[in-house]
Design a protein around this motif. Structure first.
Motif, mmCIF file in Angstrom:
data_model
loop_
_atom_site.group_PDB
_atom_site.id
_atom_site.type_symbol
_atom_site.label_atom_id
_atom_site.label_comp_id
_atom_site.label_asym_id
_atom_site.label_seq_id
_atom_site.Cartn_x
_atom_site.Cartn_y
_atom_site.Cartn_z
ATOM 1 N N PHE A 1 32.888 39.156 57.601
ATOM 2 C CA PHE A 1 33.512 40.478 57.691
ATOM 3 C C PHE A 1 33.565 41.115 56.307
ATOM 4 O O PHE A 1 33.985 40.483 55.342
ATOM 5 N N ARG A 2 33.126 42.360 56.226
ATOM 6 C CA ARG A 2 33.252 43.118 54.982
ATOM 7 C C ARG A 2 34.662 43.686 54.903
ATOM 8 O O ARG A 2 35.231 44.098 55.911
ATOM 9 N N VAL A 3 35.199 43.698 53.707
ATOM 10 C CA VAL A 3 36.597 44.099 53.503
ATOM 11 C C VAL A 3 36.645 45.487 52.871
ATOM 12 O O VAL A 3 35.997 45.741 51.852
ATOM 13 N N TYR A 4 37.436 46.349 53.486
ATOM 14 C CA TYR A 4 37.629 47.709 52.989
ATOM 15 C C TYR A 4 39.110 47.919 52.674
ATOM 16 O O TYR A 4 39.985 47.332 53.318
ATOM 17 N N VAL A 5 39.360 48.785 51.696
ATOM 18 C CA VAL A 5 40.727 49.131 51.313
ATOM 19 C C VAL A 5 40.811 50.648 51.215
ATOM 20 O O VAL A 5 39.876 51.296 50.729
ATOM 21 N N SER A 6 41.911 51.212 51.671
ATOM 22 C CA SER A 6 42.111 52.652 51.556
ATOM 23 C C SER A 6 42.130 53.063 50.096
ATOM 24 O O SER A 6 42.743 52.398 49.253
ATOM 25 N N ARG A 7 41.445 54.144 49.772
ATOM 26 C CA ARG A 7 41.428 54.632 48.386
ATOM 27 C C ARG A 7 42.843 54.905 47.885
ATOM 28 O O ARG A 7 43.130 54.718 46.698
ATOM 29 N N ASP A 8 43.734 55.299 48.773
ATOM 30 C CA ASP A 8 45.119 55.563 48.389
ATOM 31 C C ASP A 8 45.848 54.308 47.926
ATOM 32 O O ASP A 8 46.873 54.398 47.254
ATOM 33 N N GLU A 9 45.326 53.134 48.299
ATOM 34 C CA GLU A 9 45.978 51.888 47.918
ATOM 35 C C GLU A 9 45.375 51.256 46.668
ATOM 36 O O GLU A 9 45.783 50.172 46.268
ATOM 37 N N PHE A 10 44.411 51.917 46.056
ATOM 38 C CA PHE A 10 43.897 51.414 44.783
ATOM 39 C C PHE A 10 45.003 51.513 43.732
ATOM 40 O O PHE A 10 45.797 52.453 43.746
ATOM 41 N N PRO A 11 45.072 50.581 42.798
ATOM 42 C CA PRO A 11 46.077 50.669 41.738
ATOM 43 C C PRO A 11 45.940 51.974 40.959
ATOM 44 O O PRO A 11 44.834 52.465 40.726
ATOM 45 N N ALA A 12 47.084 52.530 40.571
ATOM 46 C CA ALA A 12 47.068 53.774 39.791
ATOM 47 C C ALA A 12 46.416 53.542 38.439
ATOM 48 O O ALA A 12 46.509 52.460 37.863
ATOM 49 N N LEU A 13 45.758 54.574 37.926
ATOM 50 C CA LEU A 13 45.062 54.481 36.647
ATOM 51 C C LEU A 13 45.768 55.314 35.591
ATOM 52 O O LEU A 13 46.559 56.199 35.881
ATOM 53 N N GLU A 14 45.440 55.003 34.351
ATOM 54 C CA GLU A 14 45.892 55.850 33.252
ATOM 55 C C GLU A 14 45.112 57.163 33.298
ATOM 56 O O GLU A 14 44.103 57.289 33.994
ATOM 57 N N ALA A 15 45.572 58.141 32.524
ATOM 58 C CA ALA A 15 44.958 59.471 32.553
ATOM 59 C C ALA A 15 43.495 59.439 32.137
ATOM 60 O O ALA A 15 42.706 60.286 32.533
ATOM 61 N N ASP A 16 43.093 58.471 31.308
ATOM 62 C CA ASP A 16 41.726 58.434 30.803
ATOM 63 C C ASP A 16 40.889 57.356 31.483
ATOM 64 O O ASP A 16 39.890 56.901 30.945
ATOM 65 N N GLU A 17 41.268 56.934 32.691
ATOM 66 C CA GLU A 17 40.540 55.913 33.419
ATOM 67 C C GLU A 17 40.029 56.464 34.745
ATOM 68 O O GLU A 17 40.653 57.344 35.341
ATOM 69 N N PHE A 18 38.901 55.922 35.191
ATOM 70 C CA PHE A 18 38.287 56.408 36.428
ATOM 71 C C PHE A 18 37.694 55.245 37.203
ATOM 72 O O PHE A 18 37.184 54.295 36.613
ATOM 73 N N TYR A 19 37.743 55.339 38.523
ATOM 74 C CA TYR A 19 37.034 54.394 39.373
ATOM 75 C C TYR A 19 35.602 54.887 39.563
ATOM 76 O O TYR A 19 35.351 56.086 39.681
ATOM 77 N N TRP A 20 34.674 53.944 39.647
ATOM 78 C CA TRP A 20 33.275 54.304 39.870
ATOM 79 C C TRP A 20 33.130 55.187 41.106
ATOM 80 O O TRP A 20 32.369 56.135 41.119
ATOM 81 N N VAL A 21 33.825 54.841 42.171
ATOM 82 C CA VAL A 21 33.668 55.579 43.416
ATOM 83 C C VAL A 21 33.997 57.058 43.236
ATOM 84 O O VAL A 21 33.457 57.915 43.936
ATOM 85 N N ASP A 22 34.877 57.368 42.297
ATOM 86 C CA ASP A 22 35.241 58.768 42.059
ATOM 87 C C ASP A 22 34.213 59.494 41.196
ATOM 88 O O ASP A 22 34.194 60.724 41.156
ATOM 89 N N LEU A 23 33.370 58.746 40.500
ATOM 90 C CA LEU A 23 32.344 59.366 39.652
ATOM 91 C C LEU A 23 31.058 59.651 40.429
ATOM 92 O O LEU A 23 30.344 60.609 40.120
ATOM 93 N N ILE A 24 30.773 58.806 41.409
ATOM 94 C CA ILE A 24 29.541 58.977 42.174
ATOM 95 C C ILE A 24 29.579 60.298 42.942
ATOM 96 O O ILE A 24 30.563 60.634 43.592
#
Length: 241
Positions: free
Chosen positions: A146-169
């Motif tokens: 089984f592939r595991v998915y997580v809601s984007r809303d449940e990703f740990p909060a980032l600092e102002a100058d940090e980004f998740y790859w998924v948000d850059l694509i």
């Protein structure tokens, strides 16, 4: 600035942060592993016998639109129903989304389920977890693949100058002169730093339309601004580089 991401969203990069003024590498999930407090762990355990703590069958209609693939269940762990997960972005980086999420969404061959994550922790190069409704090793083994998915809303909060790859694509990339260089198609970890893989319209020798490709290191010396609202990245990079 630094960036992070997950799952289908990309493989994790180095665990250090990049600032606009330097060349320090950026990581996909560059965050300290999430640690559940004792009170939070007790609260989760208290819910273990409730309906919310059981595995549910899901449908395409009930599947959240914002879930991101972050790993896959590869084996059982121990005898008490724990599972072992290969996190796409690496335990402690991409793995921290698995550690922090309250509910995992599972998909295999069209079969959809969701299950509460009662406990999760890093173990060597993977993540191990106790899931609601999984009481023994046989049930855990049945979840392999089984592939595991997580809601984007449940990703740990980032600092102002940090980004998740998924948000850059999918972001448009322009240079300082305002020339559009293309769109981020994916992220690459070359071991030293994360790299934007940018695609743009081009033609081959016969004049046939093809997708051109540019690689720009995601480091402060080249990446000047990331505007998530406008979905645009400004870089110090020329079209003929």
């Amino acid at each position: 600035m630094s960036e992070r991401d997950s799952g289908s969203s990309g493989r994790a990069g180095a665990a250090s942060r990049a600032k606009a003024s330097g060349q320090t590498s950026f990581g996909a999930f560059v965050r300290k592993p999430v640690e559940r407090t004792e009170d939070k762990a007790k609260a989760l355990a208290a819910n273990a016998g409730s309906e919310a703590a059981e595995m549910r069958t899901e449908t395409a209609a009930s599947w959240p639109a914002d879930v991101i693939e972050v790993g896959a269940i590869v084996d059982a762990y121990g005898l008490k129903g724990w599972v072992k997960v290969a996190a796409h972005a690496g335990a402690g980086r991409g793995g921290d989304a698995l550690l922090s999420a309250k509910r995992w969404w599972l998909l295999k061959d069209g079969e959809r389920r969701s299950v509460p994550a009662l406990q999760a922790k890093t173990h060597s190069d993977s993540v191990v977890a106790h899931l609601g409704g999984v009481a023994d090793r046989d049930v855990a083994l049945a979840l392999r693949g089984f592939r595991v998915y997580v809601s984007r809303d449940e990703f740990p909060a980032l600092e102002a100058d940090e980004f998740y790859w998924v948000d850059l694509i999918g972001m448009d990339v322009v240079n300082l002169a305002g020339l559009n260089l293309g769109r981020v198609a994916s992220m690459i970890d070359n071991g030293a730093q994360s790299v934007l893989r940018i695609e743009y319209p081009a033609t081959d020798k016969s004049g046939k339309p093809v997708a051109g490709e540019r690689m720009i290191p995601f480091v402060g010396v080249y990446v000047k601004t990331v505007d998530q609202a406008a979905k645009q990245i400004v870089v110090d990079w020329e079209a003929d580089y």
